[in-house]
Design a protein around this motif. Structure first.
Motif, PDB file in Angstrom:
ATOM      1  N   MET A 138      28.081  60.323  17.204  1.00 61.23           N
ATOM      2  CA  MET A 138      29.170  59.574  16.581  1.00 61.23           C
ATOM      3  C   MET A 138      30.547  60.073  16.997  1.00 61.23           C
ATOM      4  N   ALA A 139      30.783  61.391  17.013  1.00 68.34           N
ATOM      5  CA  ALA A 139      32.111  61.904  17.345  1.00 68.34           C
ATOM      6  C   ALA A 139      32.527  61.486  18.750  1.00 68.34           C
ATOM      7  N   TRP A 140      31.590  61.609  19.713  1.00 68.06           N
ATOM      8  CA  TRP A 140      31.908  61.231  21.087  1.00 68.06           C
ATOM      9  C   TRP A 140      32.249  59.750  21.185  1.00 68.06           C
ATOM     10  N   GLU A 141      31.371  58.929  20.604  1.00 68.06           N
ATOM     11  CA  GLU A 141      31.525  57.488  20.794  1.00 68.06           C
ATOM     12  C   GLU A 141      32.732  56.937  20.043  1.00 68.06           C
ATOM     13  N   LEU A 142      33.063  57.484  18.890  1.00 67.63           N
ATOM     14  CA  LEU A 142      34.232  57.004  18.161  1.00 67.63           C
ATOM     15  C   LEU A 142      35.502  57.196  18.979  1.00 67.63           C
ATOM     16  N   GLU A 143      35.624  58.380  19.589  1.00 66.28           N
ATOM     17  CA  GLU A 143      36.809  58.620  20.397  1.00 66.28           C
ATOM     18  C   GLU A 143      36.795  57.760  21.653  1.00 66.28           C
ATOM     19  N   ARG A 144      35.636  57.624  22.278  1.00 66.22           N
ATOM     20  CA  ARG A 144      35.550  56.822  23.499  1.00 66.22           C
ATOM     21  C   ARG A 144      35.936  55.368  23.248  1.00 66.22           C
ATOM     22  N   MET A 145      35.567  54.843  22.055  1.00 67.31           N
ATOM     23  CA  MET A 145      35.880  53.451  21.741  1.00 67.31           C
ATOM     24  C   MET A 145      37.198  53.304  20.986  1.00 67.31           C
ATOM     25  N   ASP A 146      37.967  54.400  20.895  1.00 66.92           N
ATOM     26  CA  ASP A 146      39.274  54.383  20.242  1.00 66.92           C
ATOM     27  C   ASP A 146      39.172  53.925  18.788  1.00 66.92           C
ATOM     28  N   LEU A 147      38.186  54.496  18.079  1.00 64.62           N
ATOM     29  CA  LEU A 147      38.008  54.217  16.654  1.00 64.62           C
ATOM     30  C   LEU A 147      38.279  55.493  15.875  1.00 64.62           C
ATOM     31  N   SER A 148      38.642  55.349  14.616  1.00 67.63           N
ATOM     32  CA  SER A 148      38.865  56.512  13.759  1.00 67.63           C
ATOM     33  C   SER A 148      37.915  56.453  12.570  1.00 67.63           C
ATOM     34  N   ALA A 149      37.583  57.612  12.024  1.00 77.58           N
ATOM     35  CA  ALA A 149      36.632  57.646  10.912  1.00 77.58           C
ATOM     36  C   ALA A 149      36.805  58.911  10.105  1.00 77.58           C
ATOM     37  N   GLU A 150      36.351  58.846   8.859  1.00 75.76           N
ATOM     38  CA  GLU A 150      36.260  60.037   8.021  1.00 75.76           C
ATOM     39  C   GLU A 150      34.994  59.900   7.183  1.00 75.76           C
ATOM     40  N   SER A 151      34.494  61.021   6.709  1.00 77.17           N
ATOM     41  CA  SER A 151      33.277  61.009   5.907  1.00 77.17           C
ATOM     42  C   SER A 151      33.507  61.731   4.591  1.00 77.17           C
ATOM     43  N   GLU A 152      32.679  61.388   3.614  1.00 75.96           N
ATOM     44  CA  GLU A 152      32.747  62.030   2.307  1.00 75.96           C
ATOM     45  C   GLU A 152      31.367  61.936   1.674  1.00 75.96           C
ATOM     46  N   PRO A 153      31.038  62.835   0.755  1.00 79.62           N
ATOM     47  CA  PRO A 153      29.747  62.735   0.067  1.00 79.62           C
ATOM     48  C   PRO A 153      29.660  61.438  -0.726  1.00 79.62           C
ATOM     49  N   VAL A 154      28.447  60.895  -0.789  1.00 75.53           N
ATOM     50  CA  VAL A 154      28.237  59.664  -1.554  1.00 75.53           C
ATOM     51  C   VAL A 154      28.479  59.906  -3.036  1.00 75.53           C
ATOM     52  N   ASP A 155      28.013  61.066  -3.534  1.00 73.39           N
ATOM     53  CA  ASP A 155      28.214  61.394  -4.939  1.00 73.39           C
ATOM     54  C   ASP A 155      28.282  62.909  -5.094  1.00 73.39           C
ATOM     55  N   ALA A 156      28.332  63.361  -6.324  1.00 74.15           N
ATOM     56  CA  ALA A 156      28.494  64.799  -6.586  1.00 74.15           C
ATOM     57  C   ALA A 156      27.280  65.615  -6.179  1.00 74.15           C
TER      58      ALA A 156
END
Length: 272
Positions: free
Chosen positions: A184-202
């Motif tokens: 995911m990290a490689w492909e997001l940058e290659r396709m000029d996309l941005s992203a962030e992640s967070e836990p679904v719940d506690a």
């Protein structure tokens, strides 16, 4: 087609634990003829190691293309081992031996046709893809990657997400997953996309990854690649190396946590 039969002294299919021999039959012009035989012995007093050794000898004595066995039993330890470790298909039937051989061949033909049908069916099934959110916001999509990976077409996370991301017809995509796919990290940058992640719940069981198109105002405010403090080097994807899409090798390494990169060893030659 060849079928191995375990027969007793009267020429009838028998249990592997009874005295007998393995006979190999081949169908020629609609008739079954014997093309080989060899001794085989099991008894209930043998250790597990001895049983496995005997079955290994049975499998080795047969042509690798012959993995069909006709016997008077289909259950028990030796039959389970033959199926699980050596790929045998074990059959039990009734009637004259030639009739039993014909029935086994018929069952094998049907099973082979069913396996081919299932392969074609899986190949024809569409790979799960993100769906538009029901709240009416244009360009907002969602997918549960965990559920999508269980689809009977056996897709990978790449199969599911890359075509959708590459098409670029979205503003924001939310992905629920157990962990971040390695690509995911490689492909997001290659396709000029941005992203962030967070836990679904506690509980911390699962992640929600929000991927933004850089064509949207919100996406343009974010740097390309994976944010959220993830220490991921912004390197070209290894599968792109040497292709026309590869990033230039002279590009300096970047990192969201560059201070943690190892220092150059003393005396290292300058770049370029």
């Amino acid at each position: 087609m060849r079928i191995a039969c375990y027969l007793d002294a009267q020429g009838r299919p028998a249990s592997l634990y009874r005295p007998g021999r393995v006979h190999l039959f081949e169908e020629v012009d609609g008739r079954w003829r014997e093309c080989g035989r060899f001794a085989f012995h099991l008894d209930h007093g043998m250790s597990l190691a001895a049983v496995k050794e005997a079955l290994a000898g049975l499998a080795a004595a047969l042509d690798p293309g012959c993995r069909v066995l006709l016997s008077d039993e289909v259950r028990g330890l030796p039959y389970s081992l033959l199926q699980e470790q050596y790929g045998f298909r074990v059959w039990k039937s009734d009637g004259a031996l030639e009739q039993q051989l014909a029935e086994v061949r018929e069952h094998e033909d049907r099973a082979r046709a069913r396996r081919k049908y299932e392969i074609v069916l899986r190949a024809s099934q569409p790979v799960p893809s993100p769906v538009r959110l029901a709240d009416g916001r244009p360009g907002h999509y969602w997918i549960d990657l965990r559920a999508a990976l269980e689809h009977h077409s056996n897709p990978t996370s790449r199969n599911i997400l890359i075509p959708f991301l590459a098409a670029g017809q979205f503003v924001k995509l939310e992905v629920l997953c157990d962990h971040l796919p390695k690509w995911m990290a490689w492909e997001l940058e290659r396709m000029d996309l941005s992203a962030e992640s967070e836990p679904v719940d506690a509980t911390g069981a699962g992640l929600r990854v929000s991927i933004h198109s850089r064509k949207s105002p919100e996406g343009r405010m974010r740097p390309p690649g994976l944010a959220d403090g993830a220490r991921v080097l912004c390197l070209p994807c290894p599968r792109e190396h040497g292709s026309g899409n590869a990033l230039p090798l002279s590009r300096p390494l970047e990192s969201l946590d560059w201070q943690r990169l190892p220092a150059e060893p003393a005396g290292a030659p300058p770049e370029g």
